[in-house]
Design an enzyme around this catalytic site. Structure first.
Site, PDB file in Angstrom:
ATOM      1  N   HIS A 252      42.859  46.401  42.369  1.00 55.82           N
ATOM      2  CA  HIS A 252      43.930  46.443  43.363  1.00 55.82           C
ATOM      3  C   HIS A 252      43.360  46.968  44.670  1.00 55.82           C
ATOM      4  O   HIS A 252      42.489  47.833  44.672  1.00 55.82           O
ATOM      5  CB  HIS A 252      45.067  47.370  42.892  1.00 55.82           C
ATOM      6  CG  HIS A 252      46.338  47.144  43.630  1.00 55.82           C
ATOM      7  ND1 HIS A 252      46.620  47.776  44.820  1.00 55.82           N
ATOM      8  CD2 HIS A 252      47.379  46.321  43.374  1.00 55.82           C
ATOM      9  CE1 HIS A 252      47.797  47.359  45.248  1.00 55.82           C
ATOM     10  NE2 HIS A 252      48.282  46.464  44.398  1.00 55.82           N
ATOM     11  N   GLU A 307      50.304  43.106  37.213  1.00 52.50           N
ATOM     12  CA  GLU A 307      50.441  41.750  36.689  1.00 52.50           C
ATOM     13  C   GLU A 307      50.107  41.641  35.208  1.00 52.50           C
ATOM     14  O   GLU A 307      50.569  40.743  34.525  1.00 52.50           O
ATOM     15  CB  GLU A 307      49.559  40.773  37.471  1.00 52.50           C
ATOM     16  CG  GLU A 307      49.676  40.858  38.975  1.00 52.50           C
ATOM     17  CD  GLU A 307      51.012  40.393  39.516  1.00 52.50           C
ATOM     18  OE1 GLU A 307      51.931  40.185  38.701  1.00 52.50           O
ATOM     19  OE2 GLU A 307      51.141  40.266  40.735  1.00 52.50           O
TER      20      GLU A 307
END
Ligand SMILES: CC(C)(COP(=O)(O)OP(=O)(O)OC[C@H]1O[C@@H](n2cnc3c(N)ncnc32)[C@H](O)[C@@H]1OP(=O)(O)O)[C@@H](O)C(=O)NCCC(=O)NCCS
Length: 363
Positions: A252, A307
């Protein structure tokens, strides 16, 4: 002039909407922990918090819920446009096109109500296309169900179990808002030019569609399918990392520790499908991936992102893979609208610069 690729570490605005603390793994919406909201409040209440600045009282929440429910119908002219789109067009492109056609609707409602109308219509747009492609009939729109329950009802043709509604609601709350991510930035850039809400949302949907942003959960499921068994996890992941490829659902730009949303969603999906072999495989793949990412990419601080377990929740509530990113779009529309409202209230056109490295004309 210093160039910062990807604008990493650059703040483009102040916001009251959310804090994303990548070092501590914190996510706060207007003074509330997102993970606490996810287990205690409805999606409507959280949208109200983002758009109006406070969590609604019971009566306010009912009024807001009714307002959203009153906008669920999509104009027939828009549905006609959708029917004429190429059949092979993916759902995100359909949604992007559909939202851009909403620019023709009446302009006599307040900005928040207009945002509510788009938010309310998105489930109908998704469900309409979904049924159209399958040759099935979308059920009649109802006003008595919550936003989440109605979405599942439109897709599945029957009322979903409270556990499924609750799980999807937690997912939507956790993914409603996330600071200056790529799609939110895209939406704010368009809003900053004085353009309308629909154009801003169209840009945001275009950005969210990319596999590095909102397209990841369906790729996570594809990855788990390709791995197939716990024994295959290590060789498959090694091969992928040795080929210089990325593991979907990991890493991320902001979180350099575990994404708090991943943790919360893992709990949600464990409650729903703890016994499911697919969930067991996901847990083992996560464990192996984290170990191997540390081995192949030491010091990059790559952890599980939202996700990874989003895929598990969406699968558990019975949604097919092609609906994962559109379903994410729905919750993020709440955050986009909040940002667009904020941008308009304190506007300065977003206009960065580039540094020219090309040749100069000769004399
Ligand atoms: C989310 C993402 C785009 C952030 O990218 P970023 O901040 O630009 O990270 P970088 O590209 O600078 O990556 C830093 C290093 O980690 C590696 N890396 C980042 N994410 C990785 C992943 N998922 N798998 C393998 N390696 C990864 C990069 O290859 C790079 O390695 P290098 O230093 O040897 O070149 C990226 O982590 C990614 O592509 N993840 C997979 C897609 C995904 O899950 N997206 C959903 C995000 S919520």
């Amino acid at each position: 002039m210093k160039v910062v690729p990807g604008l990493e570490g650059i703040a483009v605005t102040e916001t009251e909407l959310s804090l994303v603390d990548g070092e501590k793994g914190h996510l706060v919406y207007r003074g509330h922990w997102a993970k606490e909201l996810a287990v205690s409040r409805t999606f409507e209440a959280v949208v109200h918090l983002l758009w109006y600045g406070h969590l609604p009282e019971e009566k306010e929440e009912r009024r807001f819920r009714d307002l959203l429910a009153s906008h669920r119908e999509v104009p027939e002219s828009v549905l006609e446009v959708l029917k004429r789109l190429p059949l092979e067009m993916d759902l995100m492109s359909v949604l992007r096109t559909a939202v851009s056609t909403l620019t023709t609707t009446e302009d006599d409602i307040s900005p928040r109500e207009r945002a509510g109308a788009v938010l309310a219509m998105i489930p109908t747009l998704i469900a309409h296309r979904y049924h159209f492609l399958r040759g099935s009939r979308m059920p009649e729109i109802r006003r008595d169900l919550s936003h989440t329950a109605h979405y599942l009802y439109l897709l599945q043709g029957k009322e979903a179990s409270p556990a499924h509604v609750r799980a999807l609601e937690a997912y939507w709350i956790l993914t409603a808002e996330h600071g200056m991510n790529a799609s939110t930035f895209a939406g704010r850039v368009v809003a900053s030019t004085g353009s309308d809400l629909f154009s801003s949302l169209t840009a945001a949907i275009g950005a969210l569609k990319g596999p590095l942003h909102g397209g990841a959960p369906s790729e996570v499921e594809g990855m788990l399918e390709a791995i197939g068994s716990v024994e295959e996890a290590e060789p498959w992941i090694r091969k992928r990392l040795e080929a210089g490829k990325r593991l979907m659902g990991f890493g991320h730009r902001v979180y350099k520790t575990r994404d708090p949303r991943a943790e919360a969603l893992r709990e949600v999906s464990e409650k729903l499908s703890g016994e499911d072999p697919w969930f067991h495989l996901a847990v083992e793949v996560e464990r192996t991936a984290l170990r191997l990412l540390e081995e192949y990419k030491p010091g990059r601080r790559l952890y599980t992102n939202v996700e990874f377990y989003a895929a598990a929740v969406l699968r558990a509530v019975g949604l097919p893979r092609e609906l994962y990113t559109p379903t994410f779009t729905l919750s993020r529309t709440a955050g986009w609208c909040a940002h667009i409202l904020e941008q308009v209230a304190h506007n300065r056109i977003i206009r960065p610069q580039s540094v020219y490295r090309g040749p100069m004309p000769g004399n």
